[in-house]
Design a protein around this motif. Sequence first.
Motif, PDB file in Angstrom:
ATOM      1  N   PHE A  43       1.002  -1.224   0.195  1.00 34.34           N
ATOM      2  CA  PHE A  43       0.221   0.230   0.299  1.00 34.34           C
ATOM      3  C   PHE A  43       0.692   1.037  -0.037  1.00 34.34           C
ATOM      4  CE2 PHE A  43      -3.178  -3.640   1.384  1.00 34.34           C
ATOM      5  CZ  PHE A  43      -4.393  -2.504   0.874  1.00 34.34           C
ATOM      6  N   GLU A  44       1.946   0.859   1.119  1.00 29.57           N
ATOM      7  CA  GLU A  44       3.153   2.184   0.697  1.00 29.57           C
ATOM      8  C   GLU A  44       3.634   2.772  -0.740  1.00 29.57           C
ATOM      9  OE1 GLU A  44       5.404   1.569   4.060  1.00 29.57           O
ATOM     10  OE2 GLU A  44       3.934   1.584   5.562  1.00 29.57           O
ATOM     11  N   ALA A  45       4.460   1.450  -1.082  1.00 36.38           N
ATOM     12  CA  ALA A  45       4.945   1.972  -2.352  1.00 36.38           C
ATOM     13  C   ALA A  45       4.285   2.193  -4.037  1.00 36.38           C
ATOM     14  CB  ALA A  45       5.747  -0.173  -3.016  1.00 36.38           C
ATOM     15  N   LYS A  46       3.286   1.902  -3.717  1.00 37.23           N
ATOM     16  CA  LYS A  46       1.762   1.914  -4.340  1.00 37.23           C
ATOM     17  C   LYS A  46       1.104   3.529  -4.251  1.00 37.23           C
ATOM     18  CE  LYS A  46      -1.627   0.018  -6.662  1.00 37.23           C
ATOM     19  NZ  LYS A  46      -2.203  -0.662  -7.948  1.00 37.23           N
ATOM     20  N   GLY A  47       0.923   3.968  -2.674  1.00 36.78           N
ATOM     21  CA  GLY A  47       0.357   4.900  -2.908  1.00 36.78           C
ATOM     22  C   GLY A  47      -1.659   4.581  -2.804  1.00 36.78           C
ATOM     23  N   ARG A  48      -1.502   3.260  -2.255  1.00 35.52           N
ATOM     24  CA  ARG A  48      -2.475   3.444  -2.735  1.00 35.52           C
ATOM     25  C   ARG A  48      -3.432   3.330  -0.954  1.00 35.52           C
ATOM     26  NH1 ARG A  48      -3.957  -2.900  -5.671  1.00 35.52           N
ATOM     27  NH2 ARG A  48      -6.818  -2.627  -5.080  1.00 35.52           N
ATOM     28  N   PRO A  49      -4.981   3.969  -1.350  1.00 34.89           N
ATOM     29  CA  PRO A  49      -5.719   3.870   0.189  1.00 34.89           C
ATOM     30  C   PRO A  49      -5.950   2.504   0.603  1.00 34.89           C
ATOM     31  CG  PRO A  49      -6.812   5.251  -1.553  1.00 34.89           C
ATOM     32  CD  PRO A  49      -5.767   4.406  -2.247  1.00 34.89           C
ATOM     33  N   ARG A 136       1.345   2.910  -9.449  1.00 29.76           N
ATOM     34  CA  ARG A 136       1.864   3.943  -8.074  1.00 29.76           C
ATOM     35  C   ARG A 136      -0.248   4.175  -8.395  1.00 29.76           C
ATOM     36  NH1 ARG A 136       4.351   6.169  -4.803  1.00 29.76           N
ATOM     37  NH2 ARG A 136       2.939   7.461  -4.680  1.00 29.76           N
ATOM     38  N   PHE A 137      -1.113   3.717  -7.429  1.00 24.43           N
ATOM     39  CA  PHE A 137      -2.481   4.528  -7.468  1.00 24.43           C
ATOM     40  C   PHE A 137      -2.876   5.189  -8.744  1.00 24.43           C
ATOM     41  CE2 PHE A 137      -6.328   5.651  -5.542  1.00 24.43           C
ATOM     42  CZ  PHE A 137      -7.048   4.776  -5.578  1.00 24.43           C
TER      43      PHE A 137
END
Length: 323
Positions: A43-49, A136-137
């Motif tokens: 989640f951190e690497a993707k910037g995904r909520p 990335r998200f």
Amino acid sequence: MEPALLERAVRILRDGGLVAFPTETVYGLGADASNPGAVRGIFEAKGRPAGHPLIVHLAREDQLEQWASEIPPVARQLAGRFWPGPMTLILRRHSRVLDAVTGGQDTVGLRIPSHPIAQELLRAFGGGIAAPSANRFGHVSPTMAEHVREELGDSVDLILDGGACEVGIESTIIDCSRGVPVILRPGKITEDDIRAAAGVAPALPAYRAPRVSGSLASHYAPSTPVVLVGSDELDNVVQSAPGPVAVLARRTKPKGWERGTWCEAATDPSRYAHDLYSNLRELDHLACSTIVVEDVPATVAWRAVADRLKRAAGQGSDLPDGG
Ligand code: TXA
Ligand code: MG
């Protein structure tokens, strides 16, 4: 894959790190699905909520019971026909599956990919690998290792390079957790394929909105605005568009046209899908004012491509799809 590289990839996963790997659809950003810290890393690497569920990738069908509490006959039929391959099944979760993976839902997304590198990695690792698309998200999914590098850079510990992904768009997601199978995201495996394999017509989800991240209309958007136009309007639009434009069309550049960059896409839906995200990425890099995309036929064979184009243009309905 070189044994030393495979060993390194497995060690990274066991240590809670992130390994991007090719699948036949798109590249995945993999982590040990049983390790909460590792899943948080995705989640951190993707910037995904947080709260967006992840697909768990497995090597073999006999691992299903470790992740799903109930495997209905229709799921078995689809699994037998389309796995390993570009299909994700949504099933009732086993109680051991992490909430971070399921987004707290009572179901889990499971997929057995066919790509040889993905298979080698899954077999050597032994467990489930949680893997969203390695972008990335909100960005376009990666279909080449260099796309992953461009998207995620140093936030991924290792990228396994398998060249260009064969299918090029994300897996067909089929919810088998509530009776009649429901297609949550169209893909290479079409509603006709599902009907032929399962003997029942799948439902298209107009009535419910499961939490699928791709259901956000702009989920697959390049940063250049994308305008989707019908085939009959294309000539007018590209002749009159202001500034340099980028065009993605299933026909050759008109003679004498010098208003920007013309990308001639395939006329066959599989080939078109294979190239789609690479084409969009390339056109996005040109810094044109607009990417004009010729819409595709409204037939079953083109449905998955049409879905991704709509979303790239920010016109996705709020039907659940995407990823
Ligand atoms: O082809 C693919 O499916 C690729 C490759 C890497 O396997 N993966 C992929 O993952 O596209 P992702 O996370 O980018 O998209 C998966 C979609 C998301 O929209 C997610 O919300 C949905 O699957 N999903 C996962 N688990 C779900 C569940 N239990 N119920 C409903 N939707 C689910
Ligand atoms: Mg995705």
